[in-house]
Scaffold this motif. Sequence first.
Motif, PDB file in Angstrom:
ATOM      1  N   LYS A 141       0.846  -1.200   0.000  1.00  0.00           N
ATOM      2  CA  LYS A 141       0.000   0.000   0.000  1.00  0.00           C
ATOM      3  C   LYS A 141       0.880   1.248   0.000  1.00  0.00           C
ATOM      4  O   LYS A 141       0.588   2.228  -0.696  1.00  0.00           O
ATOM      5  CB  LYS A 141      -0.920   0.021   1.221  1.00  0.00           C
ATOM      6  CG  LYS A 141      -2.097  -0.916   1.129  1.00  0.00           C
ATOM      7  CD  LYS A 141      -2.950  -0.772   2.382  1.00  0.00           C
ATOM      8  CE  LYS A 141      -4.083  -1.740   2.428  1.00  0.00           C
ATOM      9  NZ  LYS A 141      -4.896  -1.589   3.645  1.00  0.00           N
ATOM     10  N   ARG A 201       1.013   4.215  -2.741  1.00  0.00           N
ATOM     11  CA  ARG A 201       0.889   5.640  -2.387  1.00  0.00           C
ATOM     12  C   ARG A 201       2.098   6.434  -2.880  1.00  0.00           C
ATOM     13  O   ARG A 201       1.968   7.598  -3.270  1.00  0.00           O
ATOM     14  CB  ARG A 201       0.720   5.796  -0.879  1.00  0.00           C
ATOM     15  CG  ARG A 201      -0.628   5.303  -0.394  1.00  0.00           C
ATOM     16  CD  ARG A 201      -0.811   5.579   1.095  1.00  0.00           C
ATOM     17  NE  ARG A 201      -1.886   4.772   1.617  1.00  0.00           N
ATOM     18  CZ  ARG A 201      -1.745   3.820   2.532  1.00  0.00           C
ATOM     19  NH1 ARG A 201      -0.562   3.555   3.049  1.00  0.00           N
ATOM     20  NH2 ARG A 201      -2.784   3.130   2.946  1.00  0.00           N
ATOM     21  N   ARG A 231       1.521   7.161  -6.401  1.00  0.00           N
ATOM     22  CA  ARG A 231       0.561   8.272  -6.510  1.00  0.00           C
ATOM     23  C   ARG A 231       1.271   9.609  -6.296  1.00  0.00           C
ATOM     24  O   ARG A 231       1.061  10.563  -7.045  1.00  0.00           O
ATOM     25  CB  ARG A 231      -0.566   8.107  -5.491  1.00  0.00           C
ATOM     26  CG  ARG A 231      -1.547   9.293  -5.498  1.00  0.00           C
ATOM     27  CD  ARG A 231      -2.579   9.218  -4.415  1.00  0.00           C
ATOM     28  NE  ARG A 231      -1.948   9.222  -3.106  1.00  0.00           N
ATOM     29  CZ  ARG A 231      -2.572   8.915  -1.977  1.00  0.00           C
ATOM     30  NH1 ARG A 231      -3.840   8.564  -1.988  1.00  0.00           N
ATOM     31  NH2 ARG A 231      -1.938   8.940  -0.830  1.00  0.00           N
ATOM     32  N   GLN A 289      -5.893   9.189  -8.506  1.00  0.00           N
ATOM     33  CA  GLN A 289      -6.501   8.787  -7.235  1.00  0.00           C
ATOM     34  C   GLN A 289      -7.395   7.563  -7.434  1.00  0.00           C
ATOM     35  O   GLN A 289      -7.405   6.659  -6.606  1.00  0.00           O
ATOM     36  CB  GLN A 289      -7.302   9.945  -6.626  1.00  0.00           C
ATOM     37  CG  GLN A 289      -7.860   9.633  -5.246  1.00  0.00           C
ATOM     38  CD  GLN A 289      -6.777   9.286  -4.232  1.00  0.00           C
ATOM     39  OE1 GLN A 289      -5.765   9.962  -4.132  1.00  0.00           O
ATOM     40  NE2 GLN A 289      -6.984   8.211  -3.483  1.00  0.00           N
ATOM     41  N   THR A 344      -5.181   4.626  -7.662  1.00  0.00           N
ATOM     42  CA  THR A 344      -4.666   4.315  -6.328  1.00  0.00           C
ATOM     43  C   THR A 344      -5.720   3.573  -5.514  1.00  0.00           C
ATOM     44  O   THR A 344      -5.426   2.544  -4.892  1.00  0.00           O
ATOM     45  CB  THR A 344      -4.251   5.611  -5.595  1.00  0.00           C
ATOM     46  OG1 THR A 344      -3.291   6.301  -6.389  1.00  0.00           O
ATOM     47  CG2 THR A 344      -3.672   5.308  -4.228  1.00  0.00           C
TER      48      THR A 344
END
Length: 188
Positions: free
Chosen positions: A128, A132, A135, A164, A167
């Motif tokens: 994760k 991120r 992103r 987004q 993501t």
Amino acid sequence: MAAAEKPVLSRYRDRMDKAVSALKEEFGSLRTGRASASLLDQVMVEAYGSTTPLNAVASVSVPEPRQINVSVWDRGVVVSVEKAIRASGLGLNPVVEGQNLRIPIPPLTEERRRDLQKIAGKYAEQQKIAVRNVRRDANDDLKKAEKDGAIAEDERKKMETEVQKMTDDAIKRIDEALKTKEHEIMQV
């Protein structure tokens, strides 16, 4: 990225997909109560004067849910394969039968299941974070492209929204994979 170049979002989607794929590979090496050929993917064997992956010196099969069979191609490396499996930290004890190794998969204790759940959670969280970071890189590149004049502000905002969404999708897939793995770990 060259000055005034428009960012390509597919590049970031690919990086997010790689994070999800990496998680699934890591989950494959986590031992559950069931036998899985991918359980031995990380095992390295000292053979022919170098360290080689197990699948380079033997074939791995799963004839039943609680047993793995390893058929070693060269009789000379059977002992090395056995040692490598024992030393792998998976808690497996192979039984040598000629050029074959039979590996019974013992049932996991409740405590070990909880530990494996925590490890799976850590793997998921690492991926994760990777998503991120992708992103963040994408948004930074979009802002730079806007500053350089390659894209307009409204286009940047639209692309940031798309980033987004990518993501959120990647994190959702990570969460689903984690939920599936946790369920698999807790099955008795």
